[in-house]
Design an enzyme around this catalytic site. Structure first.
Site, PDB file in Angstrom:
ATOM      1  N   SER A   1      -9.585   1.946   3.268  1.00  0.00           N
ATOM      2  CA  SER A   1      -8.779   2.781   2.397  1.00  0.00           C
ATOM      3  C   SER A   1      -7.791   1.996   1.541  1.00  0.00           C
ATOM      4  CB  SER A   1      -7.991   3.792   3.231  1.00  0.00           C
ATOM      5  OG  SER A   1      -7.102   3.108   4.104  1.00  0.00           O
TER       6      SER A   1
ATOM      7  N   SER B   1      -9.455  -0.653   7.446  1.00  0.00           N
ATOM      8  CA  SER B   1      -9.019  -0.519   6.054  1.00  0.00           C
ATOM      9  C   SER B   1      -8.400  -1.743   5.407  1.00  0.00           C
ATOM     10  CB  SER B   1      -8.060   0.647   5.909  1.00  0.00           C
ATOM     11  OG  SER B   1      -8.788   1.832   5.868  1.00  0.00           O
TER      12      SER B   1
ATOM     13  N   LYS C   1       0.847  -1.205   0.000  1.00  0.00           N
ATOM     14  CA  LYS C   1       0.000   0.000   0.000  1.00  0.00           C
ATOM     15  C   LYS C   1       0.878   1.249   0.000  1.00  0.00           C
ATOM     16  CE  LYS C   1      -3.797   2.028   2.770  1.00  0.00           C
ATOM     17  NZ  LYS C   1      -4.593   1.835   4.000  1.00  0.00           N
TER      18      LYS C   1
END
Ligand code: GLN
Length: 468
Positions: free
Chosen positions: A148, A172, A73
């Site tokens: 997210s 997330s 990420k």
């Protein structure tokens, strides 16, 4: 194929890492692009794969992730690689060093093929706040993959990389895992190092894992977990072999708590039905299902959305246009204000404003301190619940993946999707989401399991029995 099996094939030269990494990079550039899953694809990764193959050919030692392609990420720093945090504000930021979690997987031979798209600074639940456009859900491209860690979930579900590192501050990893139908895990707070992670809310942030199976998640977690001298909030707690725990996979005699608060209003009917079936299955496998009550659960969300923006507003103070960020003026103050004004996405500004308000003189007692007290009480209630039960289970999210644009104009509706996930972050407990079925439209439904702090082994054992 399990990650460990792929590693064995690479080690025995049955499979070339270079070839595998090439295939995954190709997929990242085609399907990954279509899904807008990446902010950066790292083509140079092929060199690293070649080096692994060379080492194996020369009979040199390689690690437990030797030659395995994976994704990270974009809020996790990767030395020498652009790390945008999903925000235009950091669009040109090259990470000067790597996060500890990155160093750990690379030390075991993992090959990072790309940085995944996400909500800016991890603020969001759908991926739509990203400064690089929303990622799409591979199950249905008209829907969000959740957030997210939107790109991470999309990549994992599309089979790009064999695992993906994400971050989970309020859900997330678990919520997007539930929306794309993969496994998503967050550890105990302080189990995995946060060093080199772009901070969101420091007392909530954790680095988590997406993968196809509970086995793979447990395998990677065995590598990530442990004390880091560079992160004072990590614990010197022994790291068991989580893979072995995942393989035990028995729930016989375990007491599984089902909080009545998880099944109140707002829960989609098909989600409720599939989650109840998953609970029935646990019972059939010999677990004892216990109805419990954790009275403060429903207000966890309100507590989260006071404390998290408060921590965010402090953490965001570092973006002053000098140390980080674009240069738009020679004047220090103008540079700071214009840069933040122009390049912070709307959700970033919203969180800073809410957090600054909650911490401001005259309001801090009413908001921040009250919320902090309720967090402590909720933690006590959850700790008490674990005196009676081994795990707490329920839905991961109240709904299936929404359509793109369905909730993006309504921040409150978006925040409500976190209702079941924030508990684990408020209390520091580990939790996992596994797919427990699909709805009538074929959209995945997630089942969440949470155990007490440092009880990841039990978490994996139970999760192994719930995948569908
Ligand atoms: N959706 C939650 C939020 O927007 C969780 C974010 C996260 O875990 N990074 O705050």
């Amino acid at each position: 194929m399990l990650i460990s099996e792929v590693v064995n094939k690479i080690k025995s030269k049955e499979l070339s890492s270079e070839q595998l990494v090439r295939e995954h990079i190709e997929k990242a550039k085609t399907l990954g692009k279509e899904l807008n899953a990446f902010t950066t694809v790292i083509e140079e990764a092929i060199e690293k794969a070649r080096e692994i193959d060379r080492k194996i050919a020369a009979g040199e030692e390689v690690g437990t992730l030797a030659g395995v392609p994976c994704t990270v990420k974009d809020v996790i720093m990767t030395e020498g690689v652009r790390t945008t945090a999903g925000s235009q504000y950091l669009k040109d930021f090259i990470a000067p060093y790597s996060a500890t979690v990155v160093k750990k997987i690379e030390a075991e031979g993992a090959i990072i093929i790309g940085k995944t798209n996400c909500d800016p600074f991890a603020f969001g639940g759908s991926g739509e706040n990203s400064g690089y456009g929303p990622a799409l859900n591979p199950v249905d491209k008209s829907r969000v993959p959740g957030g997210s860690s939107s790109g991470a979930a999309a990549a994992a579900a599309a089979g790009i990389g064999l695992f993906s590192l994400g971050t989970d501050t309020g859900g997330s990893v678990r919520e997007p895992a539930s929306f794309v139908g993969t496994v998503g895990f967050k550890p105990t707070y302080g189990r995995n190092s946060r060093y080199g992670l772009i901070a969101m809310a420091s007392s909530f942030d954790t680095v988590g894992i997406f993968a196809d199976s509970v086995n793979d998640v447990a395998y990677v977690e065995t590598i990530l977990a442990g004390k880091d001298p560079l992160d004072a909030t990590t614990y010197d707690h022994p790291v068991p072999d989580y893979t072995a725990a995942a393989q035990k996979s028995s729930v016989k005699g375990m007491r599984i708590g089902v909080p009545k608060e998880y099944f109140a209003e707002g829960l989609d009917d098909e989600v409720r039905e599939k989650v109840q079936t998953a609970i029935e299955n646990l019972k059939e496998q010999g677990a004892e299902i216990v109805d419990i009550s954790i009275p403060l659960l429903p207000i966890g969300l309100a507590v989260y959305y006071v404390l998290v923006p408060a921590e965010i507003s402090s953490n965001m103070a570092r973006y002053d246009g000098v140390r980080f960020g674009p240069k738009v003026s020679e004047d220090y103050h103008e540079n700071m204000m214009k840069g933040r004004g122009q390049f912070f996405e709307p959700e970033v500004k919203r969180r800073i404003m809410i957090g600054t308000y909650a911490l401001s003189a005259g309001y801090a007692d009413a908001f921040y301190k009250t919320a902090a007290k309720v967090r402590a009480k909720l933690t006590q209630q959850v700790t008490d619940a674990f005196k009676d039960v081994d795990a707490v289970v329920g839905p991961t999210a109240p709904c299936v993946a929404p359509k793109i644009g369905e909730k993006s104009d309504d921040p409150l509706a978006m925040y409500l999707m976190d209702i079941y996930t924030v508990t684990a972050n408020l209390t520091g407990c580990p939790a996992i989401s596994v797919k427990c079925g699909t709805n009538s439209e074929g959209l995945p439904i997630g089942f969440q399991i949470m155990t007490n702090r440092f009880e990841e082994e039990k978490l994996f054992m139970i999760a192994q029995n719930c995948t569908n």
